[in-house]
Design a protein around this motif. Sequence first.
Motif, PDB file in Angstrom:
ATOM      1  N   ASP A 212       0.810  -1.223   0.000  1.00  0.00           N
ATOM      2  CA  ASP A 212       0.000   0.000   0.000  1.00  0.00           C
ATOM      3  C   ASP A 212       0.838   1.266   0.000  1.00  0.00           C
ATOM      4  O   ASP A 212       0.303   2.364   0.221  1.00  0.00           O
ATOM      5  CB  ASP A 212      -0.916   0.006   1.246  1.00  0.00           C
ATOM      6  CG  ASP A 212      -1.943  -1.120   1.192  1.00  0.00           C
ATOM      7  OD1 ASP A 212      -2.318  -1.510   0.069  1.00  0.00           O
ATOM      8  OD2 ASP A 212      -2.340  -1.599   2.268  1.00  0.00           O
TER       9      ASP A 212
ATOM     10  N   HIS B 297      -4.560  -2.878  -5.078  1.00  0.00           N
ATOM     11  CA  HIS B 297      -5.216  -2.741  -3.765  1.00  0.00           C
ATOM     12  C   HIS B 297      -5.040  -1.341  -3.208  1.00  0.00           C
ATOM     13  O   HIS B 297      -5.970  -0.754  -2.631  1.00  0.00           O
ATOM     14  CB  HIS B 297      -4.677  -3.785  -2.786  1.00  0.00           C
ATOM     15  CG  HIS B 297      -5.346  -3.745  -1.439  1.00  0.00           C
ATOM     16  ND1 HIS B 297      -4.799  -3.099  -0.353  1.00  0.00           N
ATOM     17  CD2 HIS B 297      -6.537  -4.264  -1.019  1.00  0.00           C
ATOM     18  CE1 HIS B 297      -5.606  -3.214   0.678  1.00  0.00           C
ATOM     19  NE2 HIS B 297      -6.672  -3.929   0.306  1.00  0.00           N
ATOM     20  N   ALA B 298      -3.858  -0.770  -3.369  1.00  0.00           N
ATOM     21  CA  ALA B 298      -3.605   0.582  -2.866  1.00  0.00           C
ATOM     22  C   ALA B 298      -4.516   1.586  -3.566  1.00  0.00           C
ATOM     23  O   ALA B 298      -5.048   2.515  -2.935  1.00  0.00           O
ATOM     24  CB  ALA B 298      -2.139   0.957  -3.056  1.00  0.00           C
TER      25      ALA B 298
ATOM     26  N   TYR C 146      -7.369   3.920  -1.921  1.00  0.00           N
ATOM     27  CA  TYR C 146      -7.256   5.376  -2.041  1.00  0.00           C
ATOM     28  C   TYR C 146      -8.523   5.982  -2.643  1.00  0.00           C
ATOM     29  O   TYR C 146      -9.031   7.002  -2.164  1.00  0.00           O
ATOM     30  CB  TYR C 146      -6.040   5.733  -2.887  1.00  0.00           C
ATOM     31  CG  TYR C 146      -5.844   7.220  -3.060  1.00  0.00           C
ATOM     32  CD1 TYR C 146      -5.264   7.994  -2.060  1.00  0.00           C
ATOM     33  CD2 TYR C 146      -6.260   7.861  -4.234  1.00  0.00           C
ATOM     34  CE1 TYR C 146      -5.104   9.354  -2.215  1.00  0.00           C
ATOM     35  CE2 TYR C 146      -6.110   9.225  -4.394  1.00  0.00           C
ATOM     36  CZ  TYR C 146      -5.520   9.963  -3.378  1.00  0.00           C
ATOM     37  OH  TYR C 146      -5.372  11.316  -3.524  1.00  0.00           O
TER      38      TYR C 146
ATOM     39  N   TYR D 226       3.166   8.378  -1.048  1.00  0.00           N
ATOM     40  CA  TYR D 226       3.691   7.068  -1.440  1.00  0.00           C
ATOM     41  C   TYR D 226       5.170   7.216  -1.784  1.00  0.00           C
ATOM     42  O   TYR D 226       5.617   8.273  -2.257  1.00  0.00           O
ATOM     43  CB  TYR D 226       2.943   6.524  -2.670  1.00  0.00           C
ATOM     44  CG  TYR D 226       1.464   6.337  -2.453  1.00  0.00           C
ATOM     45  CD1 TYR D 226       0.944   5.114  -2.049  1.00  0.00           C
ATOM     46  CD2 TYR D 226       0.577   7.388  -2.659  1.00  0.00           C
ATOM     47  CE1 TYR D 226      -0.407   4.937  -1.853  1.00  0.00           C
ATOM     48  CE2 TYR D 226      -0.785   7.227  -2.471  1.00  0.00           C
ATOM     49  CZ  TYR D 226      -1.274   5.993  -2.062  1.00  0.00           C
ATOM     50  OH  TYR D 226      -2.631   5.826  -1.871  1.00  0.00           O
TER      51      TYR D 226
END
Length: 415
Positions: free
Chosen positions: A144, A209-210, A214, A186
């Motif tokens: 993530d 997934h991140a 978000y 990030y």
Amino acid sequence: MFGPFERVIAGRYLRARRGERFVSVIAIFSLVGIALGVATLIIVMAVMNGFQADLMDRILGLNGDLSIYGSGRTISHYEEVTDRVRKVPGVISATPLVEGQVLLSAGSFNSGGVVHGMTKQGLLDLKGVSSSLVAGSLDDFEGDDAVAVGVTLASRAGLSIGSRITLISPEGAATAFGTVPRVRAYHIVAIFDAGVNDYNASYVFLPMHAAQVYFQMPDKVTQIQVMVQDAQNVRPVTMRIINAVGDPGLRVLDWTNANNALFGAVQVEQNVMFLILTLIILVAAFNVISSLIMMVKDKTGDIAVLRTIGASRGAIMRIFLMCGASVGVTGTVAGTVLGVVFCMNIERIRQALQSLTGTNLFNPEVYYLTHLPAKLVWGQVGEVIAMALTLSLLATLYPSWRAARTDPVEALRHE
């Protein structure tokens, strides 16, 4: 068609003697004009072909040959749809992704950008990015807290591997004080050079997934990108995908619909440039006419003598046809060689001229691509050669006909 007699006489006429230099100079200018016209047309068409091919390869390589969208903003059952699409004949890959617009921030740098969230394997399948890494590795593209950015964005924001970039989305949480933007930082694990300035400057990639976290899209994606075996023949595959998906709530949009205006404009520009540059060869052909007419006027006495010793009108016409055709053929061959050699070394020539002048002759921010492309299509080169030879030959017909119609009696009477 041309006998030894005609070849010998035509060869003598093409070699200027004392007092005939002016006609020879005009013939030389005609030859140079045809050569420059042919070379220019070959170079411009090659650059236009290269630009179209590079633009298509890079845009399709980054956006996919076709995309599948939901009736709303997202696709919830994307895994099932992706599996069906991958089984369709002609499909190379199908990659679900989450797309969203954000504000990119790093220190004092701020700029709009586009986020593409996809799996690690999906990014590896995206050869426009995975095969053009300039720093870092996609091995760390997971979790993530990872992001891949373009080389232009990294240069402008002063970013490197391990640096952090902040993504700000206006679609945040609603509170009593209004909507609060979503802000998340990030760290950069890879820097790519996709070869297209807009992508290098504004596109960033997050793990699937991140991106879902978000943009608050749990178990959903915004689209599915599909790559096919033959992008030029994408329509049949599009129809097969529509039938395989079997969901009226999904829209399938291929590149012929999404980017048709762009590629259509490039094609129209290519055709217009071909017509405009053909005029250069046409002007050179008119120079051939003028030089041959002057040669006929200058050789009127010679024509009369040749006619009296038995040369036929056809022989006289063939002599001057050879004179004009020699200029046209030589100019066409020289122009073809010059144009082909130039196209094969066009990027080296651009770099050399940039070094000499100290200016940027091909700004990627203006021309969309990072280098000057050139793609020789030998069929088009053949068309240019055929057109140049045809115009040159047509230009010799009238002066040669006038030479053949010369009356030897009238010509010798004034000698």
